[in-house]
Design an enzyme around this catalytic site. Structure first.
Site, mmCIF file in Angstrom:
data_model
loop_
_atom_site.group_PDB
_atom_site.id
_atom_site.type_symbol
_atom_site.label_atom_id
_atom_site.label_comp_id
_atom_site.label_asym_id
_atom_site.label_seq_id
_atom_site.Cartn_x
_atom_site.Cartn_y
_atom_site.Cartn_z
ATOM 1 N N SER A 96 -15.740 0.074 36.270
ATOM 2 C CA SER A 96 -14.373 -0.222 35.731
ATOM 3 C C SER A 96 -14.113 -2.223 35.254
ATOM 4 O O SER A 96 -15.337 -2.660 35.625
ATOM 5 C CB SER A 96 -13.105 -1.022 36.994
ATOM 6 O OG SER A 96 -12.382 -0.918 36.670
ATOM 7 N N SER A 97 -13.757 -2.098 34.098
ATOM 8 C CA SER A 97 -13.371 -2.931 33.278
ATOM 9 C C SER A 97 -11.884 -4.177 33.146
ATOM 10 O O SER A 97 -11.389 -2.583 32.830
ATOM 11 C CB SER A 97 -14.299 -3.225 32.048
ATOM 12 O OG SER A 97 -14.044 -2.174 30.962
#
Length: 326
Positions: A96-97
């Site tokens: 995730s970012s």
């Protein structure tokens, strides 16, 4: 900016936040007043209490509670730099970012929401994007979905810290969220190989789907539960793939000069037509058609299949999109 102001910019989150909003406005990517107000009201650092940055071939964690003032300053500088940030890494894999703020601004404005619209976001991430949507539309109009319970719980916590309480759902984004359908807009923040058919069924006629495909952003008009069609924006877009969906295959690159493999516009077409065109065929067509950019391509979604096309969905250049789901 003087030396004192520069130092303050590194240690004061409010100053850093305001500076980033000014930079986005000055860059021309935040022109809608409603979205300017949302970015000004929602601080990014609340949603990115830590992130990983590449260092020595590995990942270094920077966080806002670090006892070392220099490392805290690096964290804050990173949070308020216009760049994507790795917020969840497991066994060396990016899960995730937090997306690049300027790209988020472009996508939210391209979503073309109106007051009262209901929005489904695929890919909760840190919750930052959902917070911007909540500010613009109200909590009750926002649903965000992610496959990973740790991600949704973290996003829920970040949102609650600002008094925001949209529906944060743990589930497979490819299935949408039928319990809260129908939606006026569906926004994906993860790369897809194809458009999940469930999204059309959960979108009101006349609604819009904005999603990353290949290395671009497709804006689809949903005509009904069985037909959506639209063109790509000119904007490049690179996102973490949607987990649970097949990855977009890269395909062989035989016969293509290395420097063209690094060409952003050609790389987009090569990925978009993988499985339909051999790399050399894609290169010949790209050159013959005057090196088309993303905005000349589009996508059609029907129950009988999904196609990408160049210039015209009824024209000579139409290719099956991705692979059928198993």
């Amino acid at each position: 900016m003087g030396a004192h102001e520069a130092r303050t910019h590194l240690v004061d989150p409010e100053v850093a936040h305001a500076a980033q909003v000014r930079e986005l406005v000055a860059a021309g990517v935040l022109h809608d007043p409603a979205w300017r107000a949302a970015f000004a009201a929602v601080p990014r650092h609340v949603f990115v209490p830590f992130f990983w940055t590449g260092r020595g071939g590995g990942h270094e964690r920077l966080w806002g509670e670090d006892p070392d003032p220099a490392r805290r300053a690096r964290w804050l500088r990173g949070v308020y730099t216009d760049q994507p940030l790795a917020t969840r890494v497991r066994d060396g894999e990016l899960l995730s970012s937090s997306s690049q703020p300027s790209l988020m601004a472009k996508m939210l404005q391209a979503l073309d929401v109106r007051d009262g619209d209901d929005v489904l976001e695929i890919g909760a991430g840190t919750g930052y994007n959902a917070a911007l949507l909540c500010h613009r539309l109200g909590d009750e109009h926002v649903t965000t979905v992610d496959l990973d319970e740790e991600i949704t719980e973290s996003a829920r916590t970040h949102l609650a810290a600002l008094g925001l309480h949209p529906a944060v759902v743990t589930g497979d984004g490819a299935r949408g969220c039928p319990a809260r359908a129908p939606y006026d807009r569906i926004l994906a923040t993860c790369t897809l190989p194809r458009i999940p058919p469930a999204w059309l069924a959960q979108c009101r006629p006349g609604g819009r789907i904005l999603a990353p495909l290949s290395t671009g952003l497709i804006a689809l008009e949903v005509r009904d539960a069985e037909l959506a069609e639209g063109r790509f924006l000119h904007t490049p877009a690179y996102f973490v793939p949607l987990r649970g969906a097949a990855a977009v295959p890269s395909g062989p690159a035989g016969g293509v000069p290395y420097e063209l493999l690094e060409n952003d516009r050609f790389q987009f077409m090569l990925l978009l037509t993988t499985g339909a065109l051999h790399p050399r065929e894609a290169l010949d067509l790209w050159r013959r058609e005057d090196r088309p950019g993303r905005e000349r391509f589009g996508v059609t979604v029907t129950p009988g299949g999904q196609w990408s096309w160049l210039d015209d969905p009824q024209g000579p250049y139409v290719w099956p999109l991705g692979e059928e789901e198993g």
